[in-house]
Design a protein around this motif. Structure first.
Motif, mmCIF file in Angstrom:
data_model
loop_
_atom_site.group_PDB
_atom_site.id
_atom_site.type_symbol
_atom_site.label_atom_id
_atom_site.label_comp_id
_atom_site.label_asym_id
_atom_site.label_seq_id
_atom_site.Cartn_x
_atom_site.Cartn_y
_atom_site.Cartn_z
ATOM 1 N N GLN A 27 0.771 -1.294 -0.250
ATOM 2 C CA GLN A 27 -0.141 -0.063 0.005
ATOM 3 C C GLN A 27 1.132 1.359 -0.137
ATOM 4 N N HIS A 128 0.982 -9.308 4.640
ATOM 5 C CA HIS A 128 -0.344 -8.519 4.160
ATOM 6 C C HIS A 128 -0.699 -8.434 2.708
ATOM 7 N N TRP A 129 -0.857 -9.680 2.598
ATOM 8 C CA TRP A 129 -1.908 -9.933 1.255
ATOM 9 C C TRP A 129 -0.926 -9.942 -0.208
ATOM 10 N N ASN A 172 -1.989 -11.093 8.203
ATOM 11 C CA ASN A 172 -2.960 -9.973 8.671
ATOM 12 C C ASN A 172 -4.422 -10.109 7.971
ATOM 13 N N GLU A 173 -5.164 -10.463 8.674
ATOM 14 C CA GLU A 173 -6.536 -10.539 8.336
ATOM 15 C C GLU A 173 -6.830 -11.680 7.323
ATOM 16 N N TYR A 300 -12.980 -1.700 12.430
ATOM 17 C CA TYR A 300 -13.272 -0.625 11.605
ATOM 18 C C TYR A 300 -14.896 -0.280 12.003
ATOM 19 N N TRP A 330 -18.654 2.490 5.879
ATOM 20 C CA TRP A 330 -18.851 1.545 7.336
ATOM 21 C C TRP A 330 -19.332 2.545 8.268
ATOM 22 N N GLU A 357 -5.099 -2.249 13.995
ATOM 23 C CA GLU A 357 -5.668 -1.213 12.950
ATOM 24 C C GLU A 357 -6.929 -0.533 13.376
ATOM 25 N N TRP A 405 -5.016 3.246 11.735
ATOM 26 C CA TRP A 405 -4.643 3.143 10.427
ATOM 27 C C TRP A 405 -5.198 4.434 9.610
ATOM 28 N N GLU A 412 -5.698 1.731 -1.394
ATOM 29 C CA GLU A 412 -6.725 1.124 -0.806
ATOM 30 C C GLU A 412 -7.179 -0.110 -1.628
ATOM 31 N N TRP A 413 -5.993 -0.679 -2.215
ATOM 32 C CA TRP A 413 -6.147 -2.269 -2.716
ATOM 33 C C TRP A 413 -7.078 -1.966 -4.051
ATOM 34 N N PHE A 421 -7.130 7.210 4.172
ATOM 35 C CA PHE A 421 -7.283 6.641 5.468
ATOM 36 C C PHE A 421 -6.129 7.492 6.435
HETATM 37 C C1 BGC Z 1 -6.577 -3.730 5.936
HETATM 38 C C2 BGC Z 1 -5.805 -2.699 5.216
HETATM 39 C C3 BGC Z 1 -6.972 -1.731 4.551
HETATM 40 C C4 BGC Z 1 -7.857 -1.255 5.933
HETATM 41 C C5 BGC Z 1 -8.947 -0.215 5.308
HETATM 42 C C6 BGC Z 1 -7.701 -3.426 6.502
HETATM 43 O O1 BGC Z 1 -8.976 -4.519 6.195
HETATM 44 O O2 BGC Z 1 -5.702 -4.680 6.696
HETATM 45 O O3 BGC Z 1 -4.852 -3.244 4.338
HETATM 46 O O4 BGC Z 1 -6.256 -0.686 3.838
HETATM 47 O O5 BGC Z 1 -8.536 -2.315 6.167
HETATM 48 O O6 BGC Z 1 -9.760 -0.933 4.282
#
Ligand code: BGC
Length: 459
Positions: A27, A128-129, A172-173, A300, A330, A357, A405, A412-413, A421
């Motif tokens: 990112q 992280h992905w 991560n996640e 979040y 969200w 985060e 975060w 943002e992917w 963010f």
């Molecule tokens: C991820 C981050 C992402 C953030 C906001 C999380 O799911 O770890 O990489 O940018 O949320 O969407």
């Protein structure tokens, strides 16, 4: 439980509480192929037409690969005590396994040295992905060998950095990796299969276990897992909605923590996946369930859930009238952060926790003359959520740190650069960094160990 900061409340955090900010390699770094690195699935995915908004890629991102020293100086200026970042696997092993690319190891080694020289504690996330594309060619997380691949990659980094990095994160996640990458296809590698998703999840957890095992052989400090938790609340008190909440909760929140900490899956998963739920060899839990030093929680939002035949395999909850929503859609709901921390303690016992985060994307105004970015909504979000963490600590949950975060606006992917963010604004044309009002406000919170949460806001 009150989550409103008010001048009468003492919101100081325990001594030594770790205040920081987080980012992820793909990112922010840019230069994904520099100095001998191999391609990752994200480089491939973003270069496939139609996969990301506006065709945005991580080729430049925040150019952190070249600006890391200035970025650490900025962290120091803000007074961060910790920095959570991730390593790009294919910089270390360009083919995913085997040959080590020393230049890649050196990049992170220099970064860690610079952090330590500035009294900032590094929290390193292995994954992280951005899976090496070479491993995706072998089936990626669908291939059971991924546990060995991940342990090998972890070992390379443990040997290089464990003397200096004392907090390690495996994944991560995992939920987002499989829900986005293997079920809905919105994230790399872009698969859409109800059959693949639970297999990828299970293998991710096997890989997590193998990396923790390898750490025990090599490392002397702490290792944990980072999950994203979203409390599920029923849209009504009907039996159908309550049952839907249980399924959604099992799917998102328990699918990873149950195997990692209890050595089993929640029974609802078989119902969620139906005929796609695979036969699981119970022996696998011996690998998956490893003692952890901590768990990192990314929070979040919550989700209000309604019974829906296709739920949770179709995303979405019920929008709440009158609620505030962020630019990613969200709901802002800080109380659920306290709720989930209490739930964690009740369900899994007393494990040290970090908020790894928490943050929000809002439309920020352009940088004003004099270099100011007013972002009151983000300050309000952070203030309420940090206060919610304080409430959980007061109620006895062992939370040891909080990472906003994100440090920087970043990629943002698949939503590209459309969502910001950061507590620091990034001008993607010039790469100029400008701390937003939220960054200055957060500095004050850190410097006062939370006391400033109760101060009047700067607006
Ligand atoms: C991820 C981050 C992402 C953030 C906001 C999380 O799911 O770890 O990489 O940018 O949320 O969407």
């Amino acid at each position: 439980m009150p989550t409103d900061a008010s001048p009468t409340r003492d919101l100081r955090f325990p001594e030594g509480f770790l205040w920081g900010a987080a980012t992820a390699a793909h990112q922010i770094e840019g230069s994904p192929m520099a100095d001998g690195a191999g391609p990752s699935i994200w480089t491939r995915f973003a270069h496939t037409p139609g996969m990301t908004l506006n065709g945005d890629t991580g080729d430049i991102a925040c150019d952190h690969y070249n600006r890391w020293k200035d970025d650490v100086a900025l962290m120091r200026e803000l007074g961060l005590k910790a920095y959570r970042f991730s390593v790009s696997w294919s910089r270390i092993h360009p083919e995913g396994i085997g040959r080590v690319n020393q230049a890649g190891v050196d990049f992170y080694s220099r970064l860690v040295d610079e952090l330590l020289a500035n009294d900032i504690e590094p929290l390193l996330t292995l994954f992280h992905w951005d899976l090496p594309a070479a491993l995706d060619d072998k089936g990626g997380w669908l291939n059971r060998d991924c546990a060995d691949w991940f342990a090998e990659y972890g070992t390379t980094l443990y040997r290089a950095l464990d003397g200096r990095v004392k907090k390690w994160v495996t994944l991560n996640e995992p939920w987002v990796i499989t829900d986005g990458g293997y079920l809905h296809g919105a994230l790399a590698p872009g698969h859409r299969s109800r059959y693949e998703a639970p297999i990828a999840s299970h293998n991710l957890m096997r890989a997590h276990g193998a990396a923790v095992q390898a750490y025990r052989a090599e490392g002397k400090h702490e290792i944990g897992l980072v999950v994203n938790i979203e409390p599920k609340h029923a849209a009504s008190d009907s039996a159908e909605d309550e049952a839907a909440v249980k399924r959604a909760h099992a799917y998102m929140n328990e699918q990873y923590l149950h195997p990692a900490l209890l050595g089993r899956y929640p029974p609802e998963l078989a119902e969620v996946f139906g005929d796609a739920w695979p036969e699981i060899d119970p022996v696998d839990f011996d690998l998956i369930r490893q003692p952890l030093d901590f768990v990192g929680i990314n929070y979040y939002t919550r989700s209000v859930t309604r019974a829906d035949a296709s739920y949770p395999l179709r995303a979405g909850g019920v929008r709440q009238p009158g609620a505030t929503y962020t630019e990613t859609g969200w709901e802002v709901f800080p109380m659920a952060l306290t709720e989930l921390l209490l739930w964690f303690k009740d369900t899994y016992g007393d494990l040290p926790l970090y908020i790894t985060e928490n943050g929000a994307a809002f439309f920020d105004p352009p940088v004003a003359e004099g270099g100011r970015v007013r972002d009151p909504l983000r300050i309000d979000y952070l203030r309420k959520h940090i206060t919610a963490v304080h409430d959980a600590i007061t109620a006895g949950v062992d939370v040891r740190g909080y990472m906003a975060w994100s440090l920087l606006d970043n990629l943002e992917w698949s939503l590209g650069y459309s969502k910001r963010f950061g507590i620091v604004h990034v001008d993607y044309g010039t790469q100029q960094r400008t701390p937003k009002d939220s960054a200055h406000w957060y500095s004050g919170v850190i410097a006062s160990n939370g006391r400033a949460l109760a101060d009047p806001l700067p607006y």
